[in-house]
Each structure stands twice: as structure tokens, then as C-alpha cells.
Design an enzyme around this catalytic site. Structure first.
Site, PDB file in Angstrom:
ATOM      1  N   ASP A 114     -13.992  10.946  46.320  1.00  0.00           N
ATOM      2  CA  ASP A 114     -13.580   9.559  46.090  1.00  0.00           C
ATOM      3  C   ASP A 114     -14.819   8.775  45.649  1.00  0.00           C
ATOM      4  OD1 ASP A 114     -12.848   6.855  46.365  1.00  0.00           O
ATOM      5  OD2 ASP A 114     -11.290   7.404  47.814  1.00  0.00           O
ATOM      6  N   TYR A 133      -7.248  -6.159  36.934  1.00  0.00           N
ATOM      7  CA  TYR A 133      -7.590  -4.884  36.287  1.00  0.00           C
ATOM      8  C   TYR A 133      -8.521  -5.116  35.086  1.00  0.00           C
ATOM      9  CZ  TYR A 133      -7.099  -0.847  33.227  1.00  0.00           C
ATOM     10  OH  TYR A 133      -7.369   0.209  32.385  1.00  0.00           O
ATOM     11  N   LYS A 137     -12.399  -3.815  34.947  1.00  0.00           N
ATOM     12  CA  LYS A 137     -12.869  -2.904  33.900  1.00  0.00           C
ATOM     13  C   LYS A 137     -14.008  -3.550  33.111  1.00  0.00           C
ATOM     14  CE  LYS A 137     -11.491   0.653  33.037  1.00  0.00           C
ATOM     15  NZ  LYS A 137     -11.904   1.941  33.647  1.00  0.00           N
ATOM     16  N   ASN A 197      -3.392   1.269  23.527  1.00  0.00           N
ATOM     17  CA  ASN A 197      -2.342   1.876  24.361  1.00  0.00           C
ATOM     18  C   ASN A 197      -2.311   3.402  24.189  1.00  0.00           C
ATOM     19  OD1 ASN A 197      -1.685  -1.020  24.142  1.00  0.00           O
ATOM     20  ND2 ASN A 197       0.072  -0.441  25.366  1.00  0.00           N
ATOM     21  N   ILE A 216      14.194  -3.357  26.827  1.00  0.00           N
ATOM     22  CA  ILE A 216      13.106  -4.066  26.134  1.00  0.00           C
ATOM     23  C   ILE A 216      12.922  -5.429  26.797  1.00  0.00           C
ATOM     24  CG2 ILE A 216      12.405  -5.140  23.951  1.00  0.00           C
ATOM     25  CD1 ILE A 216      13.806  -2.901  22.471  1.00  0.00           C
ATOM     26  N   ARG A 274       1.983  -3.332  19.693  1.00  0.00           N
ATOM     27  CA  ARG A 274       0.871  -2.633  20.350  1.00  0.00           C
ATOM     28  C   ARG A 274       0.280  -1.619  19.385  1.00  0.00           C
ATOM     29  NH1 ARG A 274       1.898  -6.213  23.257  1.00  0.00           N
ATOM     30  NH2 ARG A 274       2.072  -6.257  25.530  1.00  0.00           N
ATOM     31  N   ARG A 299       8.263  -9.943  30.116  1.00  0.00           N
ATOM     32  CA  ARG A 299       7.379  -9.726  31.266  1.00  0.00           C
ATOM     33  C   ARG A 299       6.371 -10.871  31.345  1.00  0.00           C
ATOM     34  NH1 ARG A 299       4.495  -3.960  30.907  1.00  0.00           N
ATOM     35  NH2 ARG A 299       6.114  -2.634  31.760  1.00  0.00           N
ATOM     36  N   GLU A 300       6.141 -11.306  32.547  1.00  0.00           N
ATOM     37  CA  GLU A 300       5.163 -12.389  32.710  1.00  0.00           C
ATOM     38  C   GLU A 300       3.776 -11.904  32.268  1.00  0.00           C
ATOM     39  OE1 GLU A 300       3.507 -15.162  36.158  1.00  0.00           O
ATOM     40  OE2 GLU A 300       5.432 -14.181  36.626  1.00  0.00           O
ATOM     41  N   GLY A 301       3.093 -12.724  31.502  1.00  0.00           N
ATOM     42  CA  GLY A 301       1.718 -12.375  31.095  1.00  0.00           C
ATOM     43  C   GLY A 301       1.632 -11.365  29.967  1.00  0.00           C
TER      44      GLY A 301
HETATM   45  C1  UD2 Z   1      -1.437  -1.674  28.397  1.00  0.00           C
HETATM   46  C2  UD2 Z   1      -1.967  -0.754  29.472  1.00  0.00           C
HETATM   47  C3  UD2 Z   1      -2.751  -1.513  30.481  1.00  0.00           C
HETATM   48  C4  UD2 Z   1      -3.811  -2.373  29.829  1.00  0.00           C
HETATM   49  C5  UD2 Z   1      -3.173  -3.236  28.734  1.00  0.00           C
HETATM   50  C6  UD2 Z   1      -4.245  -3.943  27.927  1.00  0.00           C
HETATM   51  C7  UD2 Z   1      -0.489   1.152  29.816  1.00  0.00           C
HETATM   52  C8  UD2 Z   1       0.554   1.734  30.679  1.00  0.00           C
HETATM   53  N1  UD2 Z   1      -0.878  -0.091  30.162  1.00  0.00           N
HETATM   54  O1  UD2 Z   1      -0.491  -2.571  28.929  1.00  0.00           O
HETATM   55  O2  UD2 Z   1      -3.363  -0.609  31.374  1.00  0.00           O
HETATM   56  O3  UD2 Z   1      -4.823  -1.554  29.299  1.00  0.00           O
HETATM   57  O4  UD2 Z   1      -2.463  -2.426  27.815  1.00  0.00           O
HETATM   58  O5  UD2 Z   1      -3.670  -4.924  27.137  1.00  0.00           O
HETATM   59  O6  UD2 Z   1      -0.978   1.749  28.877  1.00  0.00           O
HETATM   60  N2  UD2 Z   1       7.946  -2.668  27.630  1.00  0.00           N
HETATM   61  C9  UD2 Z   1       9.322  -2.736  27.452  1.00  0.00           C
HETATM   62  N3  UD2 Z   1      10.116  -1.912  28.201  1.00  0.00           N
HETATM   63  C10 UD2 Z   1       9.610  -1.024  29.117  1.00  0.00           C
HETATM   64  C11 UD2 Z   1       8.199  -0.977  29.306  1.00  0.00           C
HETATM   65  C12 UD2 Z   1       7.408  -1.820  28.555  1.00  0.00           C
HETATM   66  O7  UD2 Z   1       9.816  -3.525  26.637  1.00  0.00           O
HETATM   67  O8  UD2 Z   1      10.398  -0.291  29.740  1.00  0.00           O
HETATM   68  C13 UD2 Z   1       7.083  -3.527  26.796  1.00  0.00           C
HETATM   69  C14 UD2 Z   1       6.156  -4.409  27.587  1.00  0.00           C
HETATM   70  O9  UD2 Z   1       6.756  -5.611  27.941  1.00  0.00           O
HETATM   71  C15 UD2 Z   1       4.998  -4.591  26.603  1.00  0.00           C
HETATM   72  C16 UD2 Z   1       4.996  -3.296  25.806  1.00  0.00           C
HETATM   73  O10 UD2 Z   1       6.244  -2.683  26.039  1.00  0.00           O
HETATM   74  O11 UD2 Z   1       5.266  -5.661  25.724  1.00  0.00           O
HETATM   75  C17 UD2 Z   1       3.890  -2.337  26.234  1.00  0.00           C
HETATM   76  O12 UD2 Z   1       3.932  -2.203  27.635  1.00  0.00           O
HETATM   77  P1  UD2 Z   1       3.033  -1.137  28.449  1.00  0.00           P
HETATM   78  O13 UD2 Z   1       3.301  -1.366  29.886  1.00  0.00           O
HETATM   79  O14 UD2 Z   1       3.220   0.207  27.907  1.00  0.00           O
HETATM   80  O15 UD2 Z   1       1.546  -1.534  28.077  1.00  0.00           O
HETATM   81  P2  UD2 Z   1       0.774  -2.956  28.063  1.00  0.00           P
HETATM   82  O16 UD2 Z   1       0.397  -3.191  26.642  1.00  0.00           O
HETATM   83  O17 UD2 Z   1       1.500  -3.996  28.779  1.00  0.00           O
END
Ligand code: UD2
Length: 293
Positions: free
Chosen positions: A38, A126, A130, A155, A186, A194, A251-253
Site C-alpha cells: 500500500d 480527485y 492528481k 478518457n 445518457i 470526450r 450529471r452534476e458537474g
Molecule cells: C473522466 C474520468 C475521470 C476524470 C475525468 C476528467 C473515467 C471513468 N472517468 O470522467 O476519472 O479523469 O474524465 O475530466 O474515465 N455518461 C452517460 N451515461 C453513462 C455514463 C456516463 O451519459 O452511463 C456520460 C457522462 O455524463 C459524461 C460522459 O458520459 O458526460 C463521460 O463519462 P465518464 O464517467 O466515462 O467520464 P468523465 O469524462 O466524466
């Protein structure tokens, strides 16, 4: 010898597989991990039997959601864990330190594509942890002359992301639901974009860094943006099923648009190979799901 932390994770496991003379360290067991440890604890005793000249630090608390729920655990892993490795590097004359950062350090993009000079204004614990780990690493360059490269992946996707985790990326989640014939959900209108990069391209960039050993920050992406609506369409087509696509509130944010400028990575020979449709097919819908590098 090259130490790869986070070797049971998505990126670390591919790195161990494709970098000769490397050794994996992780708190979780896996076939890619030799040293169970760890990183929140000092690291000297774990590495007593090894001579390490390069560290690729991919171990982290990787979930944005979890970091909001428990910012302290997130900081312990991503900040203290990184300091423990940097201290080891300083004391043991490590020659090169590659820190795996994240595009999350940028926060809401002010312009596109996002280059490395873009303002860093993380929107989550997070992103902040980072960024702090990255700053520590670069400070060790200033203070002690440790050569440091920081990689900021956008991503990442690969078949080694657990779709059952609530913290999984959208590609793994969509693929999993498509296979079960469940609707794709969605968040929002789906026009958010992305930069999806396959894990092999991230490995490619890290190997190029290892060769030249530059100090600096490198985005890792494809310079292409794909909307979540397009992604849902691609996965629906590949699955060949008449999947329902359901829209829920955003999603928020959530960031609206995001894609990387990769000029700097290109300058050291990086050529992204990601092809979303082809990679989703070969990673998730062929018999050999290994998606080997
Ligand atoms: C990604 C990274 C995160 C961080 C961030 C930096 C992943 C899992 N997360 O977050 O760690 O580095 O980028 O900006 O790689 N969505 C849907 N339906 C679903 C799931 C997601 O519509 O079932 C949408 C979500 O609202 C977002 C997009 O897909 O607009 C991408 O979501 P995500 O969770 O894969 O990655 P992100 O960009 O939020």
C-alpha cells in the site's frame, strides 16, 4: 529495473505486460503484480531487494465520485502515496519518474483543444489530488534534479475496466448494458463530447517518454471529440440489437466538451492509433477480449 505502481489496475497491467524489465506493485493481487504494498506507507522496505532506476507511478484512487464522498482517502492515496514514491526516488537515485496524472486537472475547458498550458482548475477532490501529486513530482525536479514527466490522459478505455463498478467509464458501461440488451442511459442531451483514447496509445506515449526521458507535461488523447450520442449509436450498431436509448437529467458537474491538443506528444513521436468503432469491436465484441498491446 522499472517499477510500475498500480499494476493490478487498468493502465498498470498493460504497462507491466509491454515494458521489459519491469516489476509491478499494487495493493491488490493480480497476475501483473509482484509486490503487494500500500503506497500510503513508506516504500523503502518493500523495494529492498530491487534496484529501481525508473518509476512509472500509475497507482491512484481513480474515482471522481469516490473522491467527493471521501476526500481524505483520495488525498492519502494520490498525494501522500505520490510523496512516498518521490521520497524513495530521491533517496535511491532513481533516474526517471513518470507520473500518471489526469485530464481532470483542467476542470471546465476555457478553450479547445485543451493544451498543456491551459489553466488548471479542478472541479473535484480527485482532480485536485492528481494535480497536487503532479506538482510535487515537478517540485522534486526543481529541488533535486529528478527527471519527471507527467502524462495527462483523457478518457482511457480498455477491456480491463470493471463495468460493474459504479465508477466505471461510459464505454464499459454502455458495452455491458448492450450485451445484456438493457437500455443505454445518457445523462443530459448527449451532445457532451470526450476524447476517448485506447489504453495502447497511452502505453505508446509512456514508452516514448522512457526512450527520450524528457521532463515536462504531456497530454495523452487523440485530438478527436466524440459525443455521447455518437458513442451510443456506435455501440448500438456493433451490438446489432434494437437497444433503447434513454435520456436522464445531466450529471452534476459534467464537463460539456473536452478534447486534447497532442502537439507536444507528437513532438516526441506519438501517433495515436485509436479508432473508436474498431477498438470497441475488438476489445469487447470479439472472442479474444484481451485486447493485448
Ligand atoms: C473522466 C474520468 C475521470 C476524470 C475525468 C476528467 C473515467 C471513468 N472517468 O470522467 O476519472 O479523469 O474524465 O475530466 O474515465 N455518461 C452517460 N451515461 C453513462 C455514463 C456516463 O451519459 O452511463 C456520460 C457522462 O455524463 C459524461 C460522459 O458520459 O458526460 C463521460 O463519462 P465518464 O464517467 O466515462 O467520464 P468523465 O469524462 O466524466
Amino acid at each position: 529495473m522499472i517499477l510500475i505502481t498500480g499494476s493490478s489496475g487498468q493502465l498498470g497491467s498493460y504497462l507491466v505486460e509491454s515494458i521489459p524489465n519491469s516489476i509491478g506493485l499494487d495493493r491488490k493481487e493480480s497476475q501483473y503484480t509482484k509486490i503487494i504494498w500500500d503506497i500510503r506507507k513508506e516504500i523503502d522496505s518493500a523495494l529492498r531487494d530491487y534496484e529501481i532506476d525508473t518509476i512509472i507511478h500509475a497507482a491512484a484512487q481513480v474515482s471522481v465520485l469516490k473522491s467527493v464522498e471521501d476526500p481524505k482517502i483520495d488525498a492519502e492515496n494520490n498525494i501522500i502515496g505520490t510523496i512516498n514514491l518521490l521520497e524513495y526516488a530521491r533517496k535511491h537515485d532513481v533516474k526517471y519518474f513518470i507520473y500518471i496524472s489526469s485530464a481532470a486537472v483542467y476542470g471546465e475547458p476555457r478553450y479547445l483543444p485543451i493544451d498543456e498550458a491551459h489553466l488548471t482548475a479542478p472541479k473535484s477532490p480527485y482532480g485536485l489530488s492528481k494535480l497536487t501529486g503532479e506538482r510535487y513530482a515537478l517540485l522534486y525536479h526543481e529541488l533535486y534534479g529528478l527527471k519527471v514527466a507527467s502524462v495527462r490522459p483523457f478518457n482511457i478505455f480498455s477491456p480491463r475496466q470493471d463495468p460493474n463498478s459504479p465508477y466505471s467509464g461510459v464505454i464499459s458501461i454502455f458495452v455491458d448494458r448492450a450485451k445484456k440488451g438493457e437500455p443505454l442511459i445518457i445523462y443530459g442531451d448527449g451532445e457532451q463530447t470526450r476524447d476517448f483514447v485506447n489504453v495502447e496509445d497511452v502505453v505508446q506515449l509512456i514508452k516514448l517518454l522512457q526512450k527520450d526521458k524528457p521532463t515536462g507535461i504531456y497530454n495523452c488523447g487523440t485530438e478527436k471529440e466524440t459525443s455521447i450520442n455518437e458513442l451510443a449509436k456506435i455501440i448500438k450498431n456493433i451490438s446489432g440489437k434494437d437497444l433503447e436509448i434513454v435520456h436522464l437529467p445531466p450529471r452534476e458537474g459534467d464537463i460539456r466538451r473536452s478534447y486534447a491538443s497532442i502537439e507536444k506528444a507528437r513532438s516526441i513521436g506519438y501517433k495515436p492509433t485509436t479508432n473508436l468503432k474498431r477498438d470497441i469491436e475488438r476489445y469487447f465484441f470479439t472472442r479474444n477480449k484481451k485486447g493485448g498491446v
